[in-house]
Design a protein around this motif. Sequence first.
Motif, mmCIF file in Angstrom:
data_model
loop_
_atom_site.group_PDB
_atom_site.id
_atom_site.type_symbol
_atom_site.label_atom_id
_atom_site.label_comp_id
_atom_site.label_asym_id
_atom_site.label_seq_id
_atom_site.Cartn_x
_atom_site.Cartn_y
_atom_site.Cartn_z
ATOM 1 N N ILE A 87 0.875 -1.168 0.000
ATOM 2 C CA ILE A 87 0.000 0.000 0.000
ATOM 3 C C ILE A 87 0.914 1.220 0.000
ATOM 4 N N LYS A 88 0.676 2.132 -0.939
ATOM 5 C CA LYS A 88 1.526 3.316 -1.051
ATOM 6 C C LYS A 88 0.667 4.564 -0.985
ATOM 7 N N LEU A 89 1.113 5.534 -0.213
ATOM 8 C CA LEU A 89 0.484 6.844 -0.194
ATOM 9 C C LEU A 89 1.132 7.726 -1.244
ATOM 10 N N ASN A 90 0.330 8.541 -1.914
ATOM 11 C CA ASN A 90 0.823 9.534 -2.862
ATOM 12 C C ASN A 90 0.469 10.922 -2.363
ATOM 13 N N ALA A 91 1.438 11.819 -2.338
ATOM 14 C CA ALA A 91 1.187 13.194 -1.896
ATOM 15 C C ALA A 91 1.782 14.168 -2.901
ATOM 16 N N LEU A 127 3.806 13.292 7.307
ATOM 17 C CA LEU A 127 3.275 12.296 6.384
ATOM 18 C C LEU A 127 4.213 11.095 6.290
ATOM 19 N N THR A 128 5.515 11.378 6.240
ATOM 20 C CA THR A 128 6.499 10.304 6.151
ATOM 21 C C THR A 128 6.473 9.436 7.400
ATOM 22 N N ARG A 129 6.449 10.080 8.560
ATOM 23 C CA ARG A 129 6.434 9.307 9.803
ATOM 24 C C ARG A 129 5.167 8.457 9.913
ATOM 25 N N PHE A 130 4.037 9.019 9.504
ATOM 26 C CA PHE A 130 2.792 8.247 9.500
ATOM 27 C C PHE A 130 2.938 7.007 8.630
ATOM 28 N N ALA A 131 3.468 7.181 7.413
ATOM 29 C CA ALA A 131 3.631 6.040 6.508
ATOM 30 C C ALA A 131 4.577 4.997 7.095
ATOM 31 N N LEU A 132 5.717 5.444 7.605
ATOM 32 C CA LEU A 132 6.698 4.506 8.147
ATOM 33 C C LEU A 132 6.123 3.720 9.320
ATOM 34 N N ASP A 148 4.397 2.405 2.100
ATOM 35 C CA ASP A 148 5.284 3.201 1.266
ATOM 36 C C ASP A 148 4.654 4.582 1.078
ATOM 37 N N ILE A 149 5.465 5.545 0.663
ATOM 38 C CA ILE A 149 4.929 6.875 0.348
ATOM 39 C C ILE A 149 5.751 7.482 -0.775
ATOM 40 N N SER A 150 5.081 8.170 -1.701
ATOM 41 C CA SER A 150 5.761 8.906 -2.768
ATOM 42 C C SER A 150 5.317 10.359 -2.753
#
Length: 326
Positions: A153-157, A171-176, A181-183
């Motif tokens: 599951i990847k977040l896109n911002a 946002l990064t800390r939430f994803a981690l 993943d986050i982009s």
Amino acid sequence: MLVDSFGRIIDYIRLSVTDRCDFRCVYCMAEEMTFMPREQVLSLEELVAVGRAFVELGVKKIRITGGEPLVRRGVMKVFDELGQLPLEELTLTTNGSQLPKYASALRAAGVKRINISLDTLDPEKFHQLTRTGQLSQVLDGIKAAQDAGFERIKLNAVILKNRNAAEVPALTRFALEQGLDISFIEEMPLGSIVEHSRALEFCSSAELRALLSQHFSLAPLEDETAGPSRYWRADQYASRIGFISPHSENFCASCNRVRVSAEGKLLLCLGNDHAADLRAVLRAHPGDDKMLKIAIMDAMQHKPERHHFNHSDEPQIVRFMNTTGG
């Protein structure tokens, strides 16, 4: 094998099933969104036919997009039928609002990975950006996706300097911490907007990495993906942090994808207006996959070498992402 005139192998399509959204995102900043008449949108059967034709030509990956794809009535028919094709991946981009309803069915249909758009964790700012959306809807959608067991599951911002750049560490800390993943995506000049200056709001991937380096120890990953993201990893976390940089780190030389809009336009480049009308072929030759495949192969000879984005407030591409396909 599907190859363009520059020798690039096209093995990935983004198939937009609708131009409609239940709430807008940072990409769609128009004062008023307009939508296509229903008869201009490809039917579910036509969408499946397009996906099947591309797979028979060698495409291995299909991403379903919109608008918001999960607001299309009967959309599971598309996932169920495409999921039966010999694909390496069937994936989805969504704003997450409908995932509590659809996550389990999507996983059962063969969807392995999903991207969820999330530009802020501030409920008030989220409502302001989307006009009608509620952050809680998206957070519930993320939880539903986690429970359904998707492989990734990847977040896109989409990041704008004076709108949400300060939220990138959060946002990064939430994803981690959620194992996601986050982009982070540089804004692309799509559609005419009045809400901000693109030049003043532009925030490069390099700036974001410098910001994140104040909070995390980052290291670039050696493994390359077929997509535009370039991934990094923070110490002690398995999740990937990606940067999609259409302005500052042009990736056109390795482009392996095309898009099909909800109205059946084969868009050969996100940053150009080159397109072929697959809807006309589908409706002039119903049930004739051969004619459809010929039209697709002919179109590949017109895929441009690259785009040339700049920061002008005059739109280089008039269409918004809801009609392009995210």
